[in-house]
Structure formats: C-alpha cells, structure tokens
Design a protein around this motif. Structure first.
Motif, PDB file in Angstrom:
ATOM      1  N   ARG A  57       0.940  -1.126  -0.291  1.00 48.83           N
ATOM      2  CA  ARG A  57       0.126  -0.118   0.195  1.00 48.83           C
ATOM      3  C   ARG A  57       0.507   1.188   0.036  1.00 48.83           C
ATOM      4  N   LYS A  58       1.957   1.437   1.331  1.00 50.59           N
ATOM      5  CA  LYS A  58       2.352   2.432   0.681  1.00 50.59           C
ATOM      6  C   LYS A  58       2.817   3.454   0.169  1.00 50.59           C
ATOM      7  N   ALA A 104       1.054   4.445  -2.933  1.00 52.50           N
ATOM      8  CA  ALA A 104       0.991   5.658  -2.910  1.00 52.50           C
ATOM      9  C   ALA A 104       1.440   6.296  -2.565  1.00 52.50           C
ATOM     10  N   LEU A 121      -7.076  23.792   8.733  1.00 51.74           N
ATOM     11  CA  LEU A 121      -6.140  24.072   8.076  1.00 51.74           C
ATOM     12  C   LEU A 121      -5.991  24.813   7.606  1.00 51.74           C
ATOM     13  N   GLU A 142       5.979  16.865   3.476  1.00 50.19           N
ATOM     14  CA  GLU A 142       6.344  15.889   4.825  1.00 50.19           C
ATOM     15  C   GLU A 142       5.955  15.041   3.893  1.00 50.19           C
ATOM     16  N   TYR A 200       5.400  12.821   1.540  1.00 53.02           N
ATOM     17  CA  TYR A 200       5.301  12.086   0.033  1.00 53.02           C
ATOM     18  C   TYR A 200       6.836  12.344   0.579  1.00 53.02           C
ATOM     19  N   ARG A 206      11.566  11.538   9.395  1.00 53.01           N
ATOM     20  CA  ARG A 206      11.120  12.121   8.566  1.00 53.01           C
ATOM     21  C   ARG A 206      10.000  12.224   9.282  1.00 53.01           C
ATOM     22  N   TYR A 207       8.819  10.539  10.129  1.00 48.17           N
ATOM     23  CA  TYR A 207       7.649  10.826  10.862  1.00 48.17           C
ATOM     24  C   TYR A 207       7.965  11.585  12.238  1.00 48.17           C
ATOM     25  N   ARG A 241       9.439  14.706  12.384  1.00 46.74           N
ATOM     26  CA  ARG A 241       9.386  15.744  11.747  1.00 46.74           C
ATOM     27  C   ARG A 241       7.789  16.226  11.706  1.00 46.74           C
ATOM     28  N   LEU A 242       7.459  14.973  10.861  1.00 50.96           N
ATOM     29  CA  LEU A 242       5.605  15.261   9.955  1.00 50.96           C
ATOM     30  C   LEU A 242       4.997  15.699  11.154  1.00 50.96           C
ATOM     31  N   VAL A 296       4.843  18.688  12.917  1.00 52.26           N
ATOM     32  CA  VAL A 296       4.400  19.876  11.778  1.00 52.26           C
ATOM     33  C   VAL A 296       2.919  19.929  12.250  1.00 52.26           C
ATOM     34  N   LEU A 297       1.769  18.523  12.194  1.00 48.48           N
ATOM     35  CA  LEU A 297       1.144  18.237  12.071  1.00 48.48           C
ATOM     36  C   LEU A 297       0.419  18.480  13.520  1.00 48.48           C
ATOM     37  N   GLN A 315       0.522  22.298  13.943  1.00 42.20           N
ATOM     38  CA  GLN A 315      -0.656  23.187  13.534  1.00 42.20           C
ATOM     39  C   GLN A 315      -1.938  23.188  14.037  1.00 42.20           C
ATOM     40  N   LYS A 355      -1.585  25.587  17.180  1.00 44.77           N
ATOM     41  CA  LYS A 355      -2.253  27.111  17.074  1.00 44.77           C
ATOM     42  C   LYS A 355      -3.963  26.676  16.487  1.00 44.77           C
ATOM     43  N   ARG A 365      -1.864   7.602   1.891  1.00 39.86           N
ATOM     44  CA  ARG A 365      -1.121   8.240   1.824  1.00 39.86           C
ATOM     45  C   ARG A 365       0.198   7.162   2.661  1.00 39.86           C
ATOM     46  N   MET A 421       2.135   5.987   3.781  1.00 41.50           N
ATOM     47  CA  MET A 421       2.156   6.179   5.582  1.00 41.50           C
ATOM     48  C   MET A 421       1.654   5.666   6.184  1.00 41.50           C
ATOM     49  N   GLN A 473      -0.894   7.906  11.475  1.00 35.53           N
ATOM     50  CA  GLN A 473      -1.753   8.825  10.818  1.00 35.53           C
ATOM     51  C   GLN A 473      -2.644   8.812  11.219  1.00 35.53           C
ATOM     52  N   GLN A 479      -5.930  15.716  22.701  1.00 34.77           N
ATOM     53  CA  GLN A 479      -6.369  16.259  22.484  1.00 34.77           C
ATOM     54  C   GLN A 479      -6.328  17.356  23.824  1.00 34.77           C
TER      55      GLN A 479
END
Lengths: 268, 337, 266
Positions: free
Chosen positions: B91-92, B95, B112, B123, B125, C6-7, C9-10, C13-14, C17, C20, C105, C107, C112, C119
């Motif tokens: 899958r990944k 994707a 957002l 990030e 992708y 990468r995870y 970093r993501l 970012v999330l 957000q 905020k 996606r 990931m 995800q 929360q």
C-alpha cells in the motif's frame, strides 16, 4: 401524536440495526453493575452497622440494579441530538416543518427509551427479582409497587428529557458543547442518585436536594420500588415529579422561544 | 503498461435487512447474509500517459474499482498492478506513485490554511525543497492556488476546494492520477479550468489519468479512451470515436404540432421509403411535441420536416445531436452491438 | 533512521498546526478542560461519601484510595492526550469512509490516525492526577526513593500504552461491524472500576480486569507498589509485558482490519 410516532419507531429501528454491538453491550453494561455491587459489598463488610444510609445490604443490591434499569431508561441525552442538529444546521430546517422540534425529540427519545427498557432493562429486572427471591430470600415485588414504579419512572423519563432539552439549548451559544455534556453527565449521575444513594449525603446537601429536580429523575422511582415511601409520602413523591415536569416544560418553552427568535434574526 | 488489472472482483457481504418494525426485531435474531458483487471479473490495461474515462451509472462499480486500484479496498478475487506495484500488498509504496481526488470528499485538513496542508503533504510524500518549489510554481500557474493559499480549507468554495485538492494530489508528481467525479457540482468556467489543468499536467508530466464522471463533457474533452461498466461488468472498452461511430449517427427532431395524426404519419414514412427500424417516434400529448429519432445516414432532416408539415401544422422545431449520455444509456439498455 | 526522522518531523508539523488551532478557540479548550476536571472531581466526591460510612475499605484508607485514583488519571490522561483520534475510527470513520484518506498516503496507518489530533481536554485529567499526586506526597503516604521514582515513569508510560492498546483493539472491531463505538465506550468505562482495590471483586471479575481488559495494571496494581513497601517491583515488570503484548495484539487486529476495510457507499 400520529405525526410524532415515526420519530419513536425510527429510533427504535435504528437502535435494533446494530445487532452485533447489541449483544456485547448487554453483556458488558451488566458487568459494570456487578462491579459496583461488589464495591458495596466490601463497604458493608467494612462497616460497623448493618444499614448504611438507611439501606440494608440486600436493599443496596436491589438499589444498584434497579438504578441501572431506571437510569438506562431515563437518561437519554437529548442534548447530544440538539447539539448535533445545531452543528449541522438542521434546527432551522426543523422550524419550517409543521412539527414542534421539542416534541419530535421527545418522541425520538421515547423510542430509545422503549428499546432500552426491552433490552436489557426488563431482563435485568426479572433476573433481579429471581435473585432476590431465591438467593436473598425476599418476597417478589408487589404488583402495585411495580405499577407505581413504572408510573414514576415514566415521569422520570419525561423530567429528564425536558431538562436535557433546556440544557441542549446551550449548543446555540457555544460550538463546543462536548465538555458541558460531560460535566452535566458527571454531576447528574451524582445528583440523581445513580452513583450513590442520596441518603448517604450529609444532611445539609440532602436539604438542598429537596429543592432540585434531579432526585426525582432516578432516586425517587428506585426508592418507590424499594417500598421506602408510605402512602402519603408516595403521593407526595409522585406529585413532586409531576410539578417538576410542568415547571421544566414551561422553562423549555420560554428558552426555546428565545432561541428561535435569535435563530430567526441571526440565521442558523 | 502503467496499470494492469486482471480478473478483478469485489463482493460485499451484508446482513439481510427486513422492512418495518417487525423486520427490525426479526433482524436481531437472523443470521442471513446477502452477497453483492460490486465488481465482477474486470480486466484492462492502461498505457503510460493515457487519459481514460471510466464510466457507468450509479452503483455500477466505478468507485469500487478505483478504490481497489488505489489500495483502499482489497479485491475478493484477481489483482492489479499499478506501475508494477500491487496496491493491495504494498500500500505505502503504491501510495507514493498515485494521486487521488474524490470530488465528494476532500483529502485536505479541514481547519488548516491550505498552505499548511501543503506543508504537511510535502513531509508526508517526502518531497525535497527543489521539487517542491518547482511543483508549486507549476501548480500555482495552472490552478491559481495563490488566491486562497492562506485560507482555511473549510472556507473555500467548491471550485476552489477542487483546485486545491487537485493540487494536493499532484504535489508529489504521481505517475497515476485518479479522479473520482472531479467536476461534480462545479460551474462551467471552473469545470473548464479544471479540464485544462488536467490536460496540461498530462502533457507535461506524462501522468496517466483515470477519471470517473457523469459529466460527458469531461469525457469528450479529456479522454481518448473510455471504459464503460454496468452492474460490475465491463461492457465497453475502446476509443471514444469508435463509440460515436457506432451509436452517434442518431439524431432527434422535436416538433411542436397541432392536429396530430398517427395513422397518416405512418403511411407517410412508407411513401418516403423509410424502414421501421430506422426511426422511432414519440408523441407527448400534454406538450404536443412529436419527437422523431433517426439515423442521420439514412434519413435527412428536411425529408422528415416536409413529411410532417404536409400532414399537420408545425409550430416549432428543434434538432438535437445524440448526446454521449444517450449512447451510454442505450448501451446499458441493450448491450454492445 | 531516515524514515524515523521523517515521521518525527511530520509529527512536529502536525502538532504545531494543532496547537495553533487550540489557541484560536480558547473558550472551547477551557470548556473541555472543565468538563473533564469536573468528572474527575465527582469521582473524588464519591470516595468521600463512601468513607463517611466506613473508616477503611478492606484495609485501605481514604488517602490511599485517593492516591490510586489520582495515579490512575496520569496514564489515562497521557493516552487521552495523544491518541484521542482512535475514537473516531470506532464511531464513524469506517462507516463514513473517511478512513480512505489514510489508506491513500504512503505512511503508517496507525501513525496517521494518532498524529491527526491532540486532545487538550486530557489536560483536565492530568491536572487532577497531578494535584492528587502532590497531595499524597505531602501527606507522606507514597514511597519516595530512586527505584520508585524511575519505575513511576516506566509505569505511567506502560499504563498509557495499555490504554492505547485497549482503545485500538475495540476501535479496530469497526472494520468488521462498521460502528464499534459502543464496545469501545463500555470497555473504556470499565477503567473506572480498576480505581478500587481489586480484591473487593469476585475472582472471575478480578481475573477479567487484571488479565483480559487489564485496567488493574494501569491503576490499582502499580499504585499499590508506590504505597506499600512489601509490594515487589515485579508488578511494574508485568505491567510492561502486558502493555507490549496487548499493544501487539491490538496492532495486529488493526492491521488485519484495515485489509478488510470496505470504505463507504455499499
């Protein structure tokens, strides 16, 4: 009446559709009651007297399970539906239809109440009666008591949904009602006697409860079931429930009128 | 081949539902199941850079096929390869090769600002800074995202949202782009923009595009090839031109008439030497409209008009080319010639 | 390593957000906090009422029970803060087909799901837990030494993982039954009962909340380690093993579930 019947039967059907969930829900929800049963057993085991808050251990067992039966019928949260409708903007839509929004909600709640009474309410109730008779050696409940209980519980249901409707109106003023709903549930489970018999509260708190509608929502019918009220007390308890229904109905109408006026002006 | 779908099927099993309140009670105790075959043994292959229209009526199995190709659903039988990868098994990896736009539902973060959605997608992708800059420059030019780049997605109009979704699906330069009803609910100008953008992307990056739509305009403008499915089965796979040649010779003349007379008219066709299978008439009593559908290679409009006018008073005339939509409808009805 | 970075970093970012977003709706945030705070407060009030009737409950004092209660809130709050989005799988994402977007996606699906939401309401639980913990420390009923302090953090983390595992397991059932919210809700609510010493229950029930839906390992059992010197630190070890085993099971069920995910529209 004919107009509102579909609201009730739709809700009933909707509930029954989740078959798989249903069986497990039945099992686990009862499991929860059993745990509080053991908690009380331990409390009685550690106590110096045989009655706590005016209840014997046997009566407390009945209290725990009848509170479960009663509150599963009574505590149907209209406010959830109202806030859902507000978020989706469906309330304004409802204003156009030739039906009363509050009535449609109450009938829908009625459908759910009926479902919860059938599944698992009645079964728990019957099971409890057998347990009472064969394990605790107490007589079966009297038919007149059952009638009084059902009458009182129906009023409790009305009382609760009418109150919850008023509470749901908060949804018009804040977008995030979830926190409020939680706080409400926590507070009510306390004030209704769902968590602990009201007779265990300190005297001053019990005095305050006299002037609140909440004890009438669960505590009253369960105490009737336990046969704790004699003739005049019984009439008084039922009468008080009735008066609260009238008062909360009136309050709901007033609030609803205010809100719809606001809705017409601001749009919703 | 970019996409290779072979003998793919998907069935859904659901508990049987009974009508009414009694039915609901019955349902509590019943264990009966209904199996529905949404996709039934479909095979096709698609070359790199092709734009293929995947069409069929509601519930024909279009979305189910797309969802299997994207890795959302796993097929009950058969398999598919997208750029050499089985989406169901990897899958990944798959994707990374694909971009998807569902017209009905956004893939973006609702609350957002759009710009932040793109930061997150960069990030996800793993797009490097240079590629990102290059891609954004291109997307901005084609889709004009900068107009609303700082606004939260929930405040965008449907057209803006669709452009944003398309941009988001393309940020990582996918080899295959799946578009599920990309122009649904859009006005004509926006539709045109979206179509232009798809064309440009296809031309520049050789992106393979698969498109499901109910909008025949999308297909006429974009697709060189179409696949039609009905009730889960593939019923046509070929060029648009071939389909038009086969079915598109039909035309319809609609006339508002007075004193309609069916008998006289029937005689008339005979005198004209027109065979019965070459035309079809229909009369709408309420509106007094007589429609004649015919094959333009066999009869000509003036002939029909003269014939009808000689028998009855004609107040208004309208001539319609057969729409691709009608062709599709006709195929659903009577199968492929 | 690269993937891991990468995870991370993501996630940053999330979460940025998300924070905020919270700052923009302070009222909602406060209301949610208040709701959870209030619920916890009622739990304490209940204990007080019970202890008006009895001096101790099978040898446990009110102070000790309050510590158990407060201790239980901390792993609960951590899990609640980080993985609240799991609830949405149980209630609607599978039914509505919103789960599609994760499938599209490149990931990890579980990542995800939990990365999409923090929360803030959970701070209400953490606050109550923290306050009760401080009160208990002041009263001097909690054992404070190096081993206990280290194991406190280990236990809290393992406890949070147990919560996550139970939530993930029941939410994953929705891939079979479409809506598993009622299952999850009831399972989750059972946690309340592990806030009391489990020896009050019948053996069968004790078995269930210790080994099947092991909330006892999140609250009562580790808490007793911090209250009573004779309790072996092995209990924290078992808690960790439980956490890992349970999470593995839940994760496998989740993975199998996503393979038979049917999306919406059928």
């Amino acid at each position: 009446m004919k107009v509102y019947l579909p609201f009730a039967s739709n809700e009933l059907k909707r509930q029954m559709a989740y078959k798989g969930a249903f069986y497990l829900f039945l099992f686990i929800s009862l499991f929860g009651s059993f745990i509080s049963y053991y908690l009380w057993k331990a409390v009685y085991g550690s106590a110096n007297s045989t009655t706590i808050g005016g209840l014997t251990q046997q009566e407390m067992i009945i209290y725990v399970f009848m509170t479960y039966v009663t509150s599963s019928m009574v505590t149907i949260s209209l406010a959830d539906w109202v806030s859902e409708d507000v978020v989706k903007g469906l309330v304004a839509m409802n204003l156009i239809k030739p039906i009363d929004y509050r009535m449609s909600l109450i009938w829908r709640a009625g459908g759910q109440m009926l479902y919860r009474f059938l599944m698992p309410g009645v079964f728990v109730w019957i099971g409890l009666e057998f347990y009472k008779h064969y394990a605790l050696g107490m007589p079966f409940v009297k038919f007149t008591t059952v009638l009084c209980f059902l009458c009182s519980a129906s009023m409790s249901f009305l009382l609760y949904v009418l109150f919850d409707f008023c509470f749901g109106m908060i949804a018009f003023f804040t977008t995030y009602i979830f926190g409020m709903l939680m706080a409400k549930e926590a507070l009510l489970s306390f004030l209704m006697g769902q968590l602990i018999p009201l007779s265990m509260f300190p005297g001053w708190a019990q005095k305050i409860f006299e002037f609140l509608p909440f004890p009438s929502m669960v505590y009253t019918p369960v105490m009737i079931y336990l046969g704790k009220y004699q003739r005049s007390e019984l009439v008084f308890a039922l009468g008080r429930q009735f008066i609260w229904i009238v008062l909360l109905y009136a309050l709901g109408s007033v609030v609803w009128n205010r809100v719809t006026k606001r809705l017409v002006v601001l749009g919703g | 081949m970019m996409i290779e779908v072979s003998h793919i099927s998907k069935s859904f099993v659901s508990p049987k539902k009974y009508p009414g309140l009694k039915g609901a009670i019955k349902g509590l105790f019943s264990t009966e199941k209904i199996e529905k075959k949404a996709v039934d043994d479909i095979s096709f292959s698609i070359k790199e850079g092709e734009i293929v229209g995947y069409i069929g009526s509601n519930g024909a199995g279009k979305s189910t096929t797309i969802k299997m190709m994207t890795g959302i659903l796993s097929p009950t039988e058969g398999n598919c390869l997208v750029n050499g990868v089985d989406p169901n098994k990897k899958r990944k990896e798959n994707a990374k090769n694909i971009g998807v736009v569902f017209g009905q539902r956004t893939q973006l973060w609702w609350d957002l600002p759009l710009s932040e959605s793109f930061t997150i997608l960069k990030e996800i992708y793993d797009v490097c800074d240079e590629d990102y800059a290059e891609r954004m420059e291109f997307l901005n030019r084609v889709l004009e995202l900068q107009e609303f780049f700082d606004r939260p997605v929930r405040t965008l109009s449907l057209g803006q949202r669709m452009r944003a979704d398309l941009g988001a699906a393309l940020l990582h330069n996918p080899r295959v782009l799946y578009l599920d009803e990309p122009t649904i609910g859009l006005d004509l100008v926006v539709k045109e923009n979206i179509r232009e953008a798809i064309k440009e992307i296809n031309a520049k990056y050789k992106t393979t595009v698969i498109l499901t739509t109910h909008d025949i305009g999308d297909i006429e403008e974009l697709c060189s090839r179409i696949i039609i499915i009905d009730q889960g089965k593939k019923i046509y796979d070929g060029s648009l031109q071939k389909l038009k040649d086969l079915y598109g010779a039909k035309r319809t003349v609609s006339m508002e008439v007075r004193n309609y007379n069916q008998k006289k008219l029937a005689n008339l066709w005979e005198t004209l030497g027109v065979k019965e299978e070459d035309y079809e008439t229909e009369y709408d009593k309420e509106q007094r409209i007589l429609s004649v559908a015919f094959d333009k290679n066999k009869i000509h409009v003036p002939e029909i008009l003269t014939a009808v006018m000689s028998q009855m008073e004609v107040k208004d005339v309208q001539i319609e080319e057969t729409q691709l939509e009608d062709i599709v409808k006709q195929i659903y009805h009577s199968g492929v010639k | 390593m690269r993937t891991c970075k990468r995870y991370m970093r993501l996630y940053r970012v999330l979460i940025t957000q998300f924070l905020k977003g919270i700052m923009q709706s302070k009222v909602d945030f406060l209301m949610g906090l208040l709701g959870f705070f209030f619920t916890q407060f009622m739990g304490i009030a209940f204990l007080y009422l019970v202890f008006r009737q009895v001096p101790s409950l099978q040898g446990w004092t009110l102070e000790q029970l309050i510590f158990i209660y407060g201790f239980a809130q901390i792993p609960r709050g951590i899990d609640h803060l980080l993985t609240d989005n799991i609830w949405l799988i149980a209630w609607r994402m599978v039914l509505s087909g919103d789960f599609d977007r994760y499938m599209l996606r490149p990931m990890n699906l579980f990542f995800q799901v939990i990365a999409e939401k923090l929360q803030p309401d959970a701070l209400g639980e953490l606050l109550v837990g923290g306050i009760l913990l401080v009160i208990s420390l002041q009263k001097g009923i909690v054992i404070v030494d190096g081993v206990h302090m280290v194991l406190f953090f280990v236990s809290v983390m393992a406890g949070a993982l147990i919560y996550t595992a139970i939530k993930l397991f029941f939410a994953s059932l929705s891939f079979w039954v479409k809506i598993s919210g009622p299952f999850l809700q009831t399972a989750y609510e059972m946690a309340d009962f592990a806030k009391y010493p489990t020896e009050i229950y019948h053996r069968a029930i004790r078995f269930v909340i210790t080994w099947i839906i092991p909330f006892a390992f999140v609250a009562y059992l580790p808490a007793s380690f911090f209250l009573k010197a004779e309790v072996s630190p092995g209990i924290i070890g078992i808690e960790c093993i439980m956490a890992v085993v349970l999470f593995s099971i839940a994760y496998v069920v989740f993975t199998i579930g996503t393979r038979r995910y049917e999306s919406a529209g059928n």
